[in-house]
Design an enzyme around this catalytic site. Structure first.
Site, PDB file in Angstrom:
ATOM      1  N   ASN A 143      -4.832 -23.994 -27.725  1.00 32.43           N
ATOM      2  CA  ASN A 143      -6.200 -24.514 -27.796  1.00 32.43           C
ATOM      3  C   ASN A 143      -6.232 -25.759 -28.669  1.00 32.43           C
ATOM      4  OD1 ASN A 143      -6.556 -21.448 -27.370  1.00 32.43           O
ATOM      5  ND2 ASN A 143      -8.574 -22.290 -26.958  1.00 32.43           N
ATOM      6  N   ARG A 197      -8.301 -14.341 -30.854  1.00 33.77           N
ATOM      7  CA  ARG A 197      -8.293 -13.859 -29.454  1.00 33.77           C
ATOM      8  C   ARG A 197      -7.436 -14.782 -28.591  1.00 33.77           C
ATOM      9  NH1 ARG A 197      -9.191 -15.745 -24.446  1.00 33.77           N
ATOM     10  NH2 ARG A 197     -10.890 -17.021 -25.260  1.00 33.77           N
ATOM     11  N   ASP A 198      -7.911 -15.967 -28.297  1.00 36.98           N
ATOM     12  CA  ASP A 198      -7.173 -16.864 -27.393  1.00 36.98           C
ATOM     13  C   ASP A 198      -5.855 -17.291 -28.039  1.00 36.98           C
ATOM     14  OD1 ASP A 198      -6.710 -18.354 -25.149  1.00 36.98           O
ATOM     15  OD2 ASP A 198      -8.450 -19.650 -25.334  1.00 36.98           O
ATOM     16  N   HIS A 223      -8.402 -26.777 -24.094  1.00 40.46           N
ATOM     17  CA  HIS A 223      -7.001 -26.557 -24.488  1.00 40.46           C
ATOM     18  C   HIS A 223      -6.374 -27.942 -24.649  1.00 40.46           C
ATOM     19  CE1 HIS A 223      -6.321 -22.122 -24.118  1.00 40.46           C
ATOM     20  NE2 HIS A 223      -7.551 -22.239 -23.636  1.00 40.46           N
ATOM     21  N   HIS A 231     -14.654 -25.630 -24.340  1.00 38.42           N
ATOM     22  CA  HIS A 231     -13.460 -24.892 -24.745  1.00 38.42           C
ATOM     23  C   HIS A 231     -12.253 -25.668 -24.198  1.00 38.42           C
ATOM     24  CE1 HIS A 231     -11.342 -20.858 -25.237  1.00 38.42           C
ATOM     25  NE2 HIS A 231     -10.538 -21.424 -24.345  1.00 38.42           N
ATOM     26  N   CYS A 237      -3.385 -18.854 -22.003  1.00 37.38           N
ATOM     27  CA  CYS A 237      -3.846 -17.714 -21.212  1.00 37.38           C
ATOM     28  C   CYS A 237      -2.672 -17.143 -20.438  1.00 37.38           C
ATOM     29  CB  CYS A 237      -4.952 -18.162 -20.249  1.00 37.38           C
ATOM     30  SG  CYS A 237      -5.470 -16.840 -19.147  1.00 37.38           S
TER      31      CYS A 237
HETATM   32  P1  HMG Z   1      -7.765  -3.783 -12.672  1.00 40.01           P
HETATM   33  O1  HMG Z   1      -6.342  -3.312 -12.699  1.00 40.01           O
HETATM   34  O2  HMG Z   1      -8.287  -4.391 -11.412  1.00 40.01           O
HETATM   35  O3  HMG Z   1      -8.781  -2.667 -13.193  1.00 40.01           O
HETATM   36  O4  HMG Z   1      -7.914  -4.826 -13.861  1.00 40.01           O
HETATM   37  P2  HMG Z   1      -9.171  -1.253 -12.702  1.00 40.01           P
HETATM   38  O5  HMG Z   1     -10.628  -1.107 -12.898  1.00 40.01           O
HETATM   39  O6  HMG Z   1      -8.577  -0.967 -11.338  1.00 40.01           O
HETATM   40  O7  HMG Z   1      -8.429  -0.303 -13.771  1.00 40.01           O
HETATM   41  C1  HMG Z   1      -7.008  -0.199 -13.847  1.00 40.01           C
HETATM   42  C2  HMG Z   1      -6.619   0.483 -15.150  1.00 40.01           C
HETATM   43  O8  HMG Z   1      -7.028  -0.328 -16.268  1.00 40.01           O
HETATM   44  C3  HMG Z   1      -7.286   1.841 -15.363  1.00 40.01           C
HETATM   45  O9  HMG Z   1      -6.381   2.623 -16.147  1.00 40.01           O
HETATM   46  C4  HMG Z   1      -8.489   1.505 -16.197  1.00 40.01           C
HETATM   47  O10 HMG Z   1      -8.935   2.600 -16.960  1.00 40.01           O
HETATM   48  C5  HMG Z   1      -7.927   0.425 -17.100  1.00 40.01           C
HETATM   49  P3  HMG Z   1      -5.392   3.714 -15.482  1.00 40.01           P
HETATM   50  O11 HMG Z   1      -6.312   4.643 -14.750  1.00 40.01           O
HETATM   51  O12 HMG Z   1      -4.490   2.916 -14.578  1.00 40.01           O
HETATM   52  O13 HMG Z   1      -4.705   4.278 -16.676  1.00 40.01           O
HETATM   53  N1  HMG Z   1      -8.968  -0.491 -17.588  1.00 40.01           N
HETATM   54  C6  HMG Z   1      -9.182  -0.766 -18.891  1.00 40.01           C
HETATM   55  N2  HMG Z   1      -8.578  -0.357 -20.018  1.00 40.01           N
HETATM   56  C7  HMG Z   1      -9.052  -0.826 -21.199  1.00 40.01           C
HETATM   57  N3  HMG Z   1     -10.089  -1.687 -21.278  1.00 40.01           N
HETATM   58  C8  HMG Z   1     -10.709  -2.135 -20.160  1.00 40.01           C
HETATM   59  C9  HMG Z   1     -10.255  -1.668 -18.909  1.00 40.01           C
HETATM   60  N4  HMG Z   1     -10.652  -1.905 -17.637  1.00 40.01           N
HETATM   61  C10 HMG Z   1      -9.855  -1.179 -16.850  1.00 40.01           C
HETATM   62  N5  HMG Z   1     -11.719  -3.002 -20.277  1.00 40.01           N
HETATM   63  C11 HMG Z   1      -9.252  -5.929 -15.551  1.00 40.01           C
HETATM   64  C12 HMG Z   1      -9.137  -5.494 -14.091  1.00 40.01           C
HETATM   65  C13 HMG Z   1     -10.425  -6.844 -15.653  1.00 40.01           C
HETATM   66  C14 HMG Z   1      -9.431  -4.691 -16.417  1.00 40.01           C
HETATM   67  C15 HMG Z   1      -7.937  -6.646 -15.952  1.00 40.01           C
HETATM   68  O14 HMG Z   1      -7.659  -7.619 -14.996  1.00 40.01           O
HETATM   69  C16 HMG Z   1      -8.007  -7.289 -17.316  1.00 40.01           C
HETATM   70  O15 HMG Z   1      -8.077  -6.612 -18.330  1.00 40.01           O
HETATM   71  N6  HMG Z   1      -7.938  -8.626 -17.345  1.00 40.01           N
HETATM   72  C17 HMG Z   1      -8.066  -9.380 -18.595  1.00 40.01           C
HETATM   73  C18 HMG Z   1      -7.246 -10.628 -18.526  1.00 40.01           C
HETATM   74  C19 HMG Z   1      -7.434 -11.426 -19.794  1.00 40.01           C
HETATM   75  O16 HMG Z   1      -7.816 -10.914 -20.845  1.00 40.01           O
HETATM   76  N7  HMG Z   1      -7.153 -12.750 -19.708  1.00 40.01           N
HETATM   77  C20 HMG Z   1      -7.268 -13.624 -20.815  1.00 40.01           C
HETATM   78  C21 HMG Z   1      -8.694 -13.903 -21.188  1.00 40.01           C
HETATM   79  S1  HMG Z   1      -9.461 -15.161 -20.213  1.00 40.01           S
HETATM   80  C22 HMG Z   1      -8.944 -16.646 -20.955  1.00 40.01           C
HETATM   81  O17 HMG Z   1      -8.060 -16.649 -21.777  1.00 40.01           O
HETATM   82  C23 HMG Z   1      -9.683 -17.922 -20.628  1.00 40.01           C
HETATM   83  C24 HMG Z   1     -10.621 -18.349 -21.760  1.00 40.01           C
HETATM   84  O18 HMG Z   1      -9.907 -18.570 -22.963  1.00 40.01           O
HETATM   85  C25 HMG Z   1     -11.360 -19.653 -21.354  1.00 40.01           C
HETATM   86  C26 HMG Z   1     -10.434 -20.784 -20.874  1.00 40.01           C
HETATM   87  O19 HMG Z   1      -9.455 -21.096 -21.565  1.00 40.01           O
HETATM   88  O20 HMG Z   1     -10.732 -21.316 -19.812  1.00 40.01           O
HETATM   89  C27 HMG Z   1     -11.699 -17.301 -22.038  1.00 40.01           C
HETATM   90 MG    MG Z   2      -8.822 -20.360 -23.455  1.00 37.70          MG
END
Ligand code: HMG
Ligand code: MG
Length: 296
Positions: free
Chosen positions: A243, A9-10, A203, A201, A234
């Site tokens: 990481n 994933r990450d 990095h 966690h 990220c």
């Molecule tokens: P948004 O644009 O505000 O969402 O995104 P929305 O509710 O307005 O929906 C917009 C469109 O996205 C719609 O589709 C929804 O159906 C679709 P359209 O009508 O335009 O065709 N949609 C989805 N599709 C599939 N799966 C879903 C989903 N939700 C909405 N779940 C949202 C908000 C949260 C969805 C978006 O910002 C997002 O997906 N963000 C994820 C970002 C991400 O994954 N970042 C990396 C992970 S975090 C990280 O790495 C840190 C970590 O490792 C810890 C650390 O290191 O500190 C964990």
């Molecule tokens: Mg991370």
């Protein structure tokens, strides 16, 4: 000691070259064969936001047996997709800073915790016995808002604990933390969070991750996230390096007499399909050493 492998994933989410699902499955099979028993396999997030994770629903049914798999879930839509394929270990994610959550999930921290509440209620009703982890990113430094105080992290942690999550993973998202900061935050965290509920966690952007693990171990922390080969970053945290490499963590723990149950030589091979696909050499120092030893 538990290592949660976050490489699939990450490790992969930030890679710009599409990685075929079969390459991911081969990677995960190698991780399981090395002895890893908790693996974060993918994210049910918007493919517009993170295209690399767009194959989550195809990947999940192809996961091998032999480990517990989890996935990131940002909202009810993601939960619905996760439950459809039988995922019963989910990871919710927020941060200590609004500036980061607004870029990462288009919500403030408080808004994201309201989403947690909805997702938790639906998950507990539909997946009794399931497991919920919650990430708190930018716990030491935010790429947009700068240094973060432990008190700011605790405000978020307390709200999340109230929701009844099973585990909290504290993220040094851009790999900026120092050991003094880890000591300070851990002391504050342990006033509210039990050791069985706490994971770190780290990095390794600036090479400090192993030192930070050593600092956390002094407080009895025994759950750490890591990514095979040190892959990772990220997409919404500019400058976030890979990481902490799982190989580096395993070597460090074993050499200090802490059993991990992981075969380092097999682990060093596990990321090979991904690295070959990306046309890149190994990243982790221990992995480079292990692979060189095999050739001798
Ligand atoms: P948004 O644009 O505000 O969402 O995104 P929305 O509710 O307005 O929906 C917009 C469109 O996205 C719609 O589709 C929804 O159906 C679709 P359209 O009508 O335009 O065709 N949609 C989805 N599709 C599939 N799966 C879903 C989903 N939700 C909405 N779940 C949202 C908000 C949260 C969805 C978006 O910002 C997002 O997906 N963000 C994820 C970002 C991400 O994954 N970042 C990396 C992970 S975090 C990280 O790495 C840190 C970590 O490792 C810890 C650390 O290191 O500190 C964990
Ligand atoms: Mg991370």
């Amino acid at each position: 000691m538990t290592i949660l492998e976050v490489g699939p994933r990450d490790g992969l989410q930030n890679e710009p070259i599409p990685i075929p699902t079969e390459v991911k499955v081969e990677f995960i099979r190698g991780l399981v064969e090395s002895g890893l028993r908790e693996i974060e396999a993918t994210s049910f997030v918007s493919p517009k936001w993170v295209p690399q994770m767009g194959d989550a629903s195809d990947l999940w049914p192809q996961l091998p047996s032999g480990a517990q798999f989890s996935a990131l879930v940002p909202n009810l839509k993601g939960l619905e997709s996760a439950l459809q394929v039988g995922c019963d270990r989910i990871a919710l994610f927020t941060a200590a800073s609004d500036a980061f959550t607004l870029k990462n999930i288009n919500k403030t921290v408080l808004e994201s915790i309201e989403v947690f509440r909805e997702v938790m209620a639906a998950f507990r009703a539909q997946a009794p016995g399931g497991f919920v982890r919650a990430y708190v990113s930018t716990a030491f430094e935010c790429p947009y808002a700068g240094r973060i105080d432990p008190e700011q992290v605790m405000v978020v942690v307390e709200r999340i604990l109230e929701l009844g999550v099973d585990e909290i993973s504290i993220g040094d998202t851009i790999g900026a933390a120092s050991t003094n900061e880890v000591h300070a935050l851990t002391k504050v965290l342990l006033e509210e969070v039990s050791l069985d509920q706490l994971a770190y966690h780290f990095h390794d952007t600036r090479g400090g991750a192993i030192a930070n693990v050593a600092a956390a171990l002094e407080h009895g922390v025994h759950r750490f996230d890591a990514s095979a080969a040190g892959l990772g970053g990220c997409p919404y945290a500019p400058g976030a390096g890979g990481n902490l490499a799982t190989e580096d963590l395993v070597y460090f723990l074993e050499r200090n007499g802490v059993a991990t149950g992981i075969d380092l030589a097999k682990l060093a091979q596990a990321s090979r399909p991904v690295l070959q696909h990306l046309g890149r050499g190994p990243i982790s120092k221990v992995q480079i050493w292990e692979l060189a030893r095999e050739k001798r």
